[in-house]
Design an enzyme around this catalytic site. Sequence first.
Site, short mmCIF file in Angstrom:
data_model
loop_
_atom_site.label_atom_id
_atom_site.label_comp_id
_atom_site.label_asym_id
_atom_site.label_seq_id
_atom_site.Cartn_x
_atom_site.Cartn_y
_atom_site.Cartn_z
N ASP A 53 0.83 -1.21 0.00
CA ASP A 53 0.00 0.00 0.00
C ASP A 53 0.86 1.26 0.00
OD1 ASP A 53 -1.98 -1.80 0.17
OD2 ASP A 53 -2.80 -1.12 2.10
N ALA A 54 1.95 1.22 0.76
CA ALA A 54 2.80 2.41 0.90
C ALA A 54 3.40 2.81 -0.45
CB ALA A 54 3.91 2.14 1.91
N SER A 81 -36.94 -2.00 -14.82
CA SER A 81 -37.06 -2.77 -13.57
C SER A 81 -37.19 -4.24 -13.93
CB SER A 81 -38.26 -2.35 -12.73
OG SER A 81 -39.10 -1.51 -13.43
N GLU A 130 -27.30 -14.49 -11.71
CA GLU A 130 -26.36 -13.62 -10.99
C GLU A 130 -26.97 -13.28 -9.64
OE1 GLU A 130 -26.37 -10.22 -13.53
OE2 GLU A 130 -25.74 -11.40 -15.26
N LYS A 154 -28.45 -11.08 -6.93
CA LYS A 154 -29.07 -9.77 -7.03
C LYS A 154 -28.49 -8.93 -5.91
CE LYS A 154 -33.50 -7.43 -7.59
NZ LYS A 154 -33.29 -6.35 -6.63
N ASP A 212 -27.74 -6.11 -3.35
CA ASP A 212 -28.62 -5.17 -2.69
C ASP A 212 -27.86 -3.85 -2.51
OD1 ASP A 212 -30.94 -4.33 -1.64
OD2 ASP A 212 -30.81 -5.47 0.22
N ARG A 217 -30.12 5.53 -11.23
CA ARG A 217 -31.23 5.07 -12.06
C ARG A 217 -32.34 6.10 -12.17
NH1 ARG A 217 -35.73 1.77 -10.79
NH2 ARG A 217 -36.46 0.60 -12.59
N GLU A 275 -24.06 -2.45 -10.03
CA GLU A 275 -24.53 -2.12 -8.70
C GLU A 275 -23.38 -1.59 -7.85
OE1 GLU A 275 -27.73 -2.76 -8.66
OE2 GLU A 275 -28.35 -2.93 -6.55
N TYR A 280 -20.10 -3.99 -8.79
CA TYR A 280 -20.11 -5.14 -9.69
C TYR A 280 -20.88 -4.74 -10.95
CZ TYR A 280 -18.22 -8.80 -6.66
OH TYR A 280 -17.40 -9.60 -5.90
N LYS A 306 -31.38 -14.36 -16.19
CA LYS A 306 -31.49 -13.68 -17.48
C LYS A 306 -31.37 -14.70 -18.61
CE LYS A 306 -29.26 -9.72 -15.38
NZ LYS A 306 -28.10 -8.84 -15.26
N LYS A 308 -36.53 -13.63 -5.63
CA LYS A 308 -36.10 -13.03 -4.37
C LYS A 308 -35.93 -14.04 -3.23
CE LYS A 308 -37.09 -8.90 -3.76
NZ LYS A 308 -36.72 -7.52 -3.92
N CYS A 367 -36.00 -1.42 40.69
CA CYS A 367 -36.31 -2.70 40.06
C CYS A 367 -37.81 -2.80 39.81
CB CYS A 367 -35.85 -3.85 40.96
SG CYS A 367 -36.40 -5.47 40.40
N CYS A 415 -39.18 -5.82 42.34
CA CYS A 415 -39.21 -5.77 43.81
C CYS A 415 -39.10 -4.35 44.35
CB CYS A 415 -38.13 -6.65 44.40
SG CYS A 415 -36.46 -6.03 44.08
N CYS A 426 -30.58 -4.88 39.61
CA CYS A 426 -31.28 -4.91 40.89
C CYS A 426 -30.36 -5.66 41.85
CB CYS A 426 -32.61 -5.66 40.73
SG CYS A 426 -33.33 -6.11 42.31
N CYS A 486 -34.74 -10.88 45.22
CA CYS A 486 -35.77 -10.43 44.29
C CYS A 486 -36.40 -11.67 43.63
CB CYS A 486 -35.14 -9.52 43.23
SG CYS A 486 -36.29 -8.99 41.96
S1 IVH Z 1 -30.30 -6.55 -14.30
C1 IVH Z 1 -33.77 -5.69 -16.83
N1 IVH Z 1 -28.68 -7.76 -12.65
O1 IVH Z 1 -32.03 -5.02 -9.13
C2 IVH Z 1 -32.59 -6.01 -16.00
N2 IVH Z 1 -30.10 -6.06 -11.78
O2 IVH Z 1 -33.84 -4.15 -11.51
C3 IVH Z 1 -32.05 -4.82 -15.33
N3 IVH Z 1 -29.76 -5.60 -9.41
O3 IVH Z 1 -32.15 -1.81 -8.94
C4 IVH Z 1 -31.25 -5.09 -14.14
N4 IVH Z 1 -28.18 -7.09 -9.06
O4 IVH Z 1 -29.81 -2.51 -9.69
C5 IVH Z 1 -29.63 -6.82 -12.77
N5 IVH Z 1 -27.16 -8.90 -11.30
C6 IVH Z 1 -28.11 -7.97 -11.44
C7 IVH Z 1 -28.54 -7.16 -10.36
C8 IVH Z 1 -29.54 -6.23 -10.58
C9 IVH Z 1 -28.92 -6.14 -8.50
C10 IVH Z 1 -30.74 -4.54 -9.08
C11 IVH Z 1 -30.77 -3.41 -10.05
C12 IVH Z 1 -32.15 -2.83 -9.88
C13 IVH Z 1 -32.93 -3.95 -9.30
C14 IVH Z 1 -34.08 -4.33 -10.17
#
Ligand code: IVH
Length: 675
Positions: free
Chosen positions: A38-39, A87, A119, A121, A123, A142, A183, A233, A299, A323, A417, A420, A435, A440
Amino acid sequence: MPARPLDKPTRTDVENLRREIEEHNYRYYVLDQPTVADAEYDKMLRRLEEIEATWPEFRSPDSPTQRIGAAPAEGFRVVTRKFPMLSIENAMDEAEFRAWRERLIRAVGKAGETDFVAEPKMDGVAVEVRYEDGRLVEGSTRGDGINGEDVTANVRTIRAIPLRLIAPDKGLKPPKSLSVRGEVYMSIADFERINEKQMKAGDKIYANPRNTAAGSLKQIDPRVTAIRPLRFYAYGLATFAGTGLTSQWNMLEALKSWGFPVNPLSRRLDTPEEVVEFYNVLSETRAKLPYEIDGMVVKVNDIDVQAEAGMRSRSPRWAVAWKFAPQEARTKVLGIEVTVGRTGALTPLARLEPVRVGGVTISNATLHNADEIERKDVRVGDWVWVRRAGDVIPEIVGPITELRKGSLPKFKMPTTCPVCGTKAERLEGEAVTRCPNFACPVQVRGRLIHFASRSAMDIEGLGPSLVDQLVTSGLVETPADLYRLTLNDLVNLERMAEKSGQNVINAIQRSKKTTLARLIYALGIRNVGETVAEVLAEHFDSVEAFMDASEDDLSSIYGLGPIIAREIRAWTSVAANRKLVSDLVKAGVTVSSAPRATSNELAGKTFVFTGTLTKFTREAAEAEVKKRGGKIAGSVSKNTTYVVAGEKAGSKLEKAQKLGVDVIDEDAFLRMIKS
Ligand code: IVH
């Protein structure tokens, strides 16, 4: 003041230095394989900063020095995009996932029987990063899909996002214009560190890593974003046009080759069955991941099939978000009650409007102590975030202060307490209010319940309701009194038939023969759990020797800290406690020394038993392990080798699965000790 570099470098020198820094940056943040200390990296970066400060003509927005964050902006400009960020439709279970695939086939016919990419998802926060001629020119959130916020200055500070793309020797080169989607997220550990800091500084507390990532990304001052450990990612493109790519999977490969981090847990899968299988794997892996995911995105791999599938109203038919059960939820604090434990600790407990989190309904959560409430500033009437993180016990993250209506009174710890009425104490340097009244009723009751519990003296049938009756009727005050009970005493109690009374008497008598570890644990000394009791039992050959051990003797025992040693000695010095132990001995409680190991087959292995065994008593099973040189522990940790799960195994089993500890059933255990 930085030393002025001796000679003015050429543009090529500056460029080479930048390339070198970028290369190290990439190795560190994307590949996770740094090749310099790192240095060393810091030194190169400082040198570049000096050069740019001295000769402004060398400054450039895509210089690695810009990752420290530019000056604050007025607000975020709006970015309007041609290809909206869509979405995804949700699937909550396997049936919904299968229904999604049926709809796909209905839309595109046989072509829908194609392969998939799955993949995690993430958060976090979705962003789009746009590159022109290989340089990062724009980063945006977005927003509503079409109009997002321009967070370019902030995105530049995220080390995992390349400022300049790599043009690989082999494979496809990045197109002239490229918009990558992915993300921005924060690891759980970083989230916890930041919240800790926020709390200390009296700043806003974030509910979860996602909110922290969003809050960090949307800072008006990019210098704040720069010190937030955001990660990234990549998982998609605004358009495939001009890339020459034909599948989602190839795209992920290309993104990697251009310098983007791609989640290594992504998979190409041939059939829906493989998708289901991977979903199950991922649900189990989930708790062990250093970041939060809330599902799996599936997908269609083939881009032509994607294009043919088209859209439903706001989401494409080619993707579905399957989910997981949510790990956090919002709910309301209905009240804060203070409970008293067997050691006299006053513990505030929040009563919550019941809410489902991580698959279970919770209606209360501990607030630990006065400091914790003060720190989180949770008030009755507040909306709060509750979460079930790595652990099974739900916790309140903090109040959603935006939703606080008017002024709610702060919570105050009671001064007496609640059971008691004795004046409560809080010792210097301790977080706990207690207490001090040893007599008690809750403490008396709590000590008895603990004494009789399965890991302690294991007196079957002596549960909380019987203990209550025994205490209120005045029959029992200390554990030693249990051994003076007669059948006659019991049958005079409510709801106690002769047969069950006799069973309890028998169980009490049976408990007299026990082990030193169980007896020490049963005494209910503060901070002496099963493991510490085991350590103590290995050290002393009688309960008398344990009671007479000095603080020095105790603290010299390997595995005991000085604080526990002091607490134990404080306990063993109290006259009432000494009397309890001698009364127990007088009543006939005897300890057998642990069986000596006769072989070392199981040496170095630690077992935890949970649930009901059908072929052994728990003692016998434990003895078998000890005879073979193995160890027994009371709770599951990463040091556990095997969890032996009997019937109705509960939280220990869950914990084992979470930690990835091997779980075996009784038969497998039998085979192990027979072989
Ligand atoms: S694909 C139509 N891949 O989930 C596909 N979304 O869309 C468009 N998210 O807020 C998104 N991981 O940011 C895709 N591997 C992933 C994801 C991902 C997280 C989130 C995305 C969006 C939400 C719904």
